[in-house]
Design an enzyme around this catalytic site. Structure first.
Site, PDB file in Angstrom:
ATOM      1  N   ASP A  11      -3.513  -1.562   2.390  1.00  0.00           N
ATOM      2  CA  ASP A  11      -4.804  -1.295   1.757  1.00  0.00           C
ATOM      3  C   ASP A  11      -5.837  -2.292   2.267  1.00  0.00           C
ATOM      4  O   ASP A  11      -6.280  -3.210   1.553  1.00  0.00           O
ATOM      5  CB  ASP A  11      -4.655  -1.365   0.237  1.00  0.00           C
ATOM      6  CG  ASP A  11      -3.766  -0.257  -0.298  1.00  0.00           C
ATOM      7  OD1 ASP A  11      -3.696   0.813   0.335  1.00  0.00           O
ATOM      8  OD2 ASP A  11      -3.121  -0.464  -1.344  1.00  0.00           O
ATOM      9  N   LYS A  34       2.338   2.107   5.026  1.00  0.00           N
ATOM     10  CA  LYS A  34       1.532   3.223   4.524  1.00  0.00           C
ATOM     11  C   LYS A  34       0.082   3.046   4.949  1.00  0.00           C
ATOM     12  O   LYS A  34      -0.542   2.018   4.669  1.00  0.00           O
ATOM     13  CB  LYS A  34       1.609   3.325   3.003  1.00  0.00           C
ATOM     14  CG  LYS A  34       0.797   4.489   2.428  1.00  0.00           C
ATOM     15  CD  LYS A  34       0.967   4.616   0.932  1.00  0.00           C
ATOM     16  CE  LYS A  34       0.054   3.703   0.138  1.00  0.00           C
ATOM     17  NZ  LYS A  34      -1.375   4.135   0.176  1.00  0.00           N
ATOM     18  N   ASP A  61      -0.866   8.588   4.248  1.00  0.00           N
ATOM     19  CA  ASP A  61      -1.115   8.978   2.859  1.00  0.00           C
ATOM     20  C   ASP A  61      -2.550   9.489   2.714  1.00  0.00           C
ATOM     21  O   ASP A  61      -3.426   8.781   2.234  1.00  0.00           O
ATOM     22  CB  ASP A  61      -0.874   7.767   1.958  1.00  0.00           C
ATOM     23  CG  ASP A  61      -1.120   8.043   0.489  1.00  0.00           C
ATOM     24  OD1 ASP A  61      -1.006   9.212   0.079  1.00  0.00           O
ATOM     25  OD2 ASP A  61      -1.421   7.078  -0.250  1.00  0.00           O
ATOM     26  N   LYS A  63      -3.164  12.784   1.361  1.00  0.00           N
ATOM     27  CA  LYS A  63      -3.198  13.702   0.207  1.00  0.00           C
ATOM     28  C   LYS A  63      -4.071  14.929   0.473  1.00  0.00           C
ATOM     29  O   LYS A  63      -4.995  15.224  -0.289  1.00  0.00           O
ATOM     30  CB  LYS A  63      -3.688  12.978  -1.040  1.00  0.00           C
ATOM     31  CG  LYS A  63      -2.870  11.748  -1.442  1.00  0.00           C
ATOM     32  CD  LYS A  63      -3.449  11.128  -2.699  1.00  0.00           C
ATOM     33  CE  LYS A  63      -2.667   9.899  -3.133  1.00  0.00           C
ATOM     34  NZ  LYS A  63      -2.887   8.744  -2.239  1.00  0.00           N
ATOM     35  N   LEU A  64      -3.754  15.683   1.512  1.00  0.00           N
ATOM     36  CA  LEU A  64      -4.564  16.848   1.844  1.00  0.00           C
ATOM     37  C   LEU A  64      -4.584  17.858   0.700  1.00  0.00           C
ATOM     38  O   LEU A  64      -3.561  18.117   0.070  1.00  0.00           O
ATOM     39  CB  LEU A  64      -4.042  17.520   3.118  1.00  0.00           C
ATOM     40  CG  LEU A  64      -4.571  16.947   4.444  1.00  0.00           C
ATOM     41  CD1 LEU A  64      -4.103  15.522   4.657  1.00  0.00           C
ATOM     42  CD2 LEU A  64      -4.149  17.824   5.614  1.00  0.00           C
ATOM     43  N   HIS A  65      -5.747  18.429   0.459  1.00  0.00           N
ATOM     44  CA  HIS A  65      -5.920  19.411  -0.624  1.00  0.00           C
ATOM     45  C   HIS A  65      -7.139  20.260  -0.280  1.00  0.00           C
ATOM     46  O   HIS A  65      -8.275  19.845  -0.452  1.00  0.00           O
ATOM     47  CB  HIS A  65      -6.133  18.688  -1.953  1.00  0.00           C
ATOM     48  CG  HIS A  65      -6.164  19.608  -3.143  1.00  0.00           C
ATOM     49  ND1 HIS A  65      -6.235  19.140  -4.431  1.00  0.00           N
ATOM     50  CD2 HIS A  65      -6.125  20.959  -3.246  1.00  0.00           C
ATOM     51  CE1 HIS A  65      -6.247  20.154  -5.287  1.00  0.00           C
ATOM     52  NE2 HIS A  65      -6.196  21.270  -4.582  1.00  0.00           N
ATOM     53  N   ASP A  66      -6.886  21.471   0.251  1.00  0.00           N
ATOM     54  CA  ASP A  66      -7.963  22.360   0.671  1.00  0.00           C
ATOM     55  C   ASP A  66      -7.399  23.769   0.766  1.00  0.00           C
ATOM     56  O   ASP A  66      -6.242  24.006   0.404  1.00  0.00           O
ATOM     57  CB  ASP A  66      -8.548  21.889   2.011  1.00  0.00           C
ATOM     58  CG  ASP A  66     -10.036  22.206   2.144  1.00  0.00           C
ATOM     59  OD1 ASP A  66     -10.422  23.353   1.841  1.00  0.00           O
ATOM     60  OD2 ASP A  66     -10.807  21.318   2.552  1.00  0.00           O
ATOM     61  N   PRO A  68      -5.551  26.931   2.368  1.00  0.00           N
ATOM     62  CA  PRO A  68      -4.372  26.882   3.236  1.00  0.00           C
ATOM     63  C   PRO A  68      -4.685  26.809   4.722  1.00  0.00           C
ATOM     64  O   PRO A  68      -4.056  26.016   5.452  1.00  0.00           O
ATOM     65  CB  PRO A  68      -3.633  28.176   2.886  1.00  0.00           C
ATOM     66  CG  PRO A  68      -3.996  28.426   1.453  1.00  0.00           C
ATOM     67  CD  PRO A  68      -5.430  27.994   1.335  1.00  0.00           C
ATOM     68  N   ASN A  69      -5.638  27.590   5.203  1.00  0.00           N
ATOM     69  CA  ASN A  69      -5.939  27.605   6.634  1.00  0.00           C
ATOM     70  C   ASN A  69      -6.425  26.240   7.116  1.00  0.00           C
ATOM     71  O   ASN A  69      -6.030  25.763   8.182  1.00  0.00           O
ATOM     72  CB  ASN A  69      -6.987  28.669   6.940  1.00  0.00           C
ATOM     73  CG  ASN A  69      -7.257  28.791   8.431  1.00  0.00           C
ATOM     74  OD1 ASN A  69      -6.382  29.169   9.199  1.00  0.00           O
ATOM     75  ND2 ASN A  69      -8.466  28.438   8.834  1.00  0.00           N
ATOM     76  N   THR A 117      -0.035   7.975 -10.215  1.00  0.00           N
ATOM     77  CA  THR A 117       0.541   6.989 -11.134  1.00  0.00           C
ATOM     78  C   THR A 117      -0.534   6.246 -11.929  1.00  0.00           C
ATOM     79  O   THR A 117      -0.221   5.478 -12.828  1.00  0.00           O
ATOM     80  CB  THR A 117       1.420   5.978 -10.378  1.00  0.00           C
ATOM     81  OG1 THR A 117       0.696   5.442  -9.270  1.00  0.00           O
ATOM     82  CG2 THR A 117       2.697   6.630  -9.889  1.00  0.00           C
ATOM     83  N   ARG A 179       6.054  -2.766  -9.176  1.00  0.00           N
ATOM     84  CA  ARG A 179       5.617  -4.137  -9.426  1.00  0.00           C
ATOM     85  C   ARG A 179       6.823  -4.998  -9.767  1.00  0.00           C
ATOM     86  O   ARG A 179       7.623  -4.629 -10.636  1.00  0.00           O
ATOM     87  CB  ARG A 179       4.640  -4.186 -10.605  1.00  0.00           C
ATOM     88  CG  ARG A 179       3.314  -3.450 -10.365  1.00  0.00           C
ATOM     89  CD  ARG A 179       2.456  -4.203  -9.362  1.00  0.00           C
ATOM     90  NE  ARG A 179       1.142  -3.609  -9.216  1.00  0.00           N
ATOM     91  CZ  ARG A 179       0.835  -2.645  -8.339  1.00  0.00           C
ATOM     92  NH1 ARG A 179       1.779  -2.164  -7.559  1.00  0.00           N
ATOM     93  NH2 ARG A 179      -0.392  -2.189  -8.241  1.00  0.00           N
ATOM     94  N   GLN A 188      -2.619   0.651 -12.128  1.00  0.00           N
ATOM     95  CA  GLN A 188      -1.500   1.568 -12.315  1.00  0.00           C
ATOM     96  C   GLN A 188      -1.140   1.653 -13.798  1.00  0.00           C
ATOM     97  O   GLN A 188      -1.198   0.661 -14.521  1.00  0.00           O
ATOM     98  CB  GLN A 188      -0.272   1.088 -11.524  1.00  0.00           C
ATOM     99  CG  GLN A 188      -0.511   0.936 -10.036  1.00  0.00           C
ATOM    100  CD  GLN A 188      -0.518   2.260  -9.300  1.00  0.00           C
ATOM    101  OE1 GLN A 188      -0.421   3.311  -9.908  1.00  0.00           O
ATOM    102  NE2 GLN A 188      -0.640   2.215  -7.996  1.00  0.00           N
ATOM    103  N   ARG A 209      -0.302  -4.484  -3.423  1.00  0.00           N
ATOM    104  CA  ARG A 209      -0.853  -5.799  -3.750  1.00  0.00           C
ATOM    105  C   ARG A 209       0.172  -6.919  -3.922  1.00  0.00           C
ATOM    106  O   ARG A 209      -0.092  -8.053  -3.498  1.00  0.00           O
ATOM    107  CB  ARG A 209      -1.736  -5.679  -5.005  1.00  0.00           C
ATOM    108  CG  ARG A 209      -3.116  -5.129  -4.694  1.00  0.00           C
ATOM    109  CD  ARG A 209      -3.872  -4.655  -5.926  1.00  0.00           C
ATOM    110  NE  ARG A 209      -3.386  -3.353  -6.360  1.00  0.00           N
ATOM    111  CZ  ARG A 209      -3.988  -2.616  -7.288  1.00  0.00           C
ATOM    112  NH1 ARG A 209      -5.074  -3.062  -7.889  1.00  0.00           N
ATOM    113  NH2 ARG A 209      -3.506  -1.442  -7.620  1.00  0.00           N
TER     114      ARG A 209
END
Length: 230
Positions: A11, A34, A61, A63-66, A68-69, A117, A179, A188, A209
């Site tokens: 991060d 990551k 990481d 997190k694809l969200h759209d 389908p094509n 989370t 943690r 979290q 972290r």
């Protein structure tokens, strides 16, 4: 499947910060790293290429969200980076997840996010209007992920047993929010120690972290790795 290396969440805002962090580790120690949105959006594919050239494993990481094509097309591009693991949002639905599988192929691990989370049951019900328990929502998403032929899910360690029971023993559970006992939980809400995550059946853990902000990142990493493998 059990991955003995804790996945370190890089991060950081830029490549220079990543290189400074990695300088704490011996060059022959191959890590599982990551790359999230902040770092990928700052550096682009170059960061993945760099890490792979150093011999590290990479979890991308994003997190694809759209539709389908769009997800399938994006996955075809990202597959060229030869990442070891990548994810989408299960909330995108079975059709979208199947499109992600077609685009990414079967060379790496493809998983889906259930509920973040950082999400509490109260927030889920108020913000998403999902009027079930948090565990029921996670279990439903996991079943739909399995139906779409993905390899597993991102989930809290507290939900691993339910997910395994609702899918198969080979269905993978990657758990962030890890943690060490006594450390700050930050933003979290659903956290566990490495030992607890191992005992409950997690396949992968992600730690950010407690390692990247430690005074001794190498020592912190090995302490968590030892606890995870105990």
């Amino acid at each position: 499947m059990f991955e003995p290396r804790p996945i370190i969440a890089l991060d950081f805002p830029d490549m220079a910060s990543v290189k400074r962090f990695l300088s704490h580790f011996p060059s022959d120690e191959k890590l599982y790293l990551k790359v999230g949105m902040e770092l990928f959006y700052a550096c682009g594919p170059e960061i993945v290429t760099y890490l792979k050239e150093q011999g590290h494993s990479v979890f991308l990481d994003l997190k694809l969200h759209d539709i389908p094509n769009t997800v399938e097309s994006a996955m075809r591009v990202l597959a060229k980076l030869k990442v070891d693991m990548i994810n989408v949002h299960a909330a995108g639905g079975v059709e979208m997840m199947r499109a992600a599988r077609r685009g990414f192929g079967h060379e790496g691990i493809l998983i889906a996010v259930t509920q973040l989370t950082s999400t509490t049951e109260k927030a889920m019900q108020a913000d998403q209007n999902i009027q079930t328990s948090l565990v029921d929502s996670v279990q439903h998403y996991a079943q739909k992920t399995a139906e779409a032929d993905l390899d597993g899910v991102v989930c809290s360690a507290q939900e691993v047993a339910v997910i395994k029971e609702a899918t198969t023993a080979g269905f993978l559970c990657l758990t962030p929010g890890i943690r060490p006992k006594g450390s700050s939980v930050g933003d979290q809400k659903r956290v566990m120690s490495p030992q607890e995550a191992r005992a409950i059946g997690s396949n992968f853990i992600v730690v950010g972290r407690p390692i990247i902000q430690a005074e001794d990142p190498l020592g912190a990493y090995h302490a968590i790795k030892t606890a995870w493998n105990a």
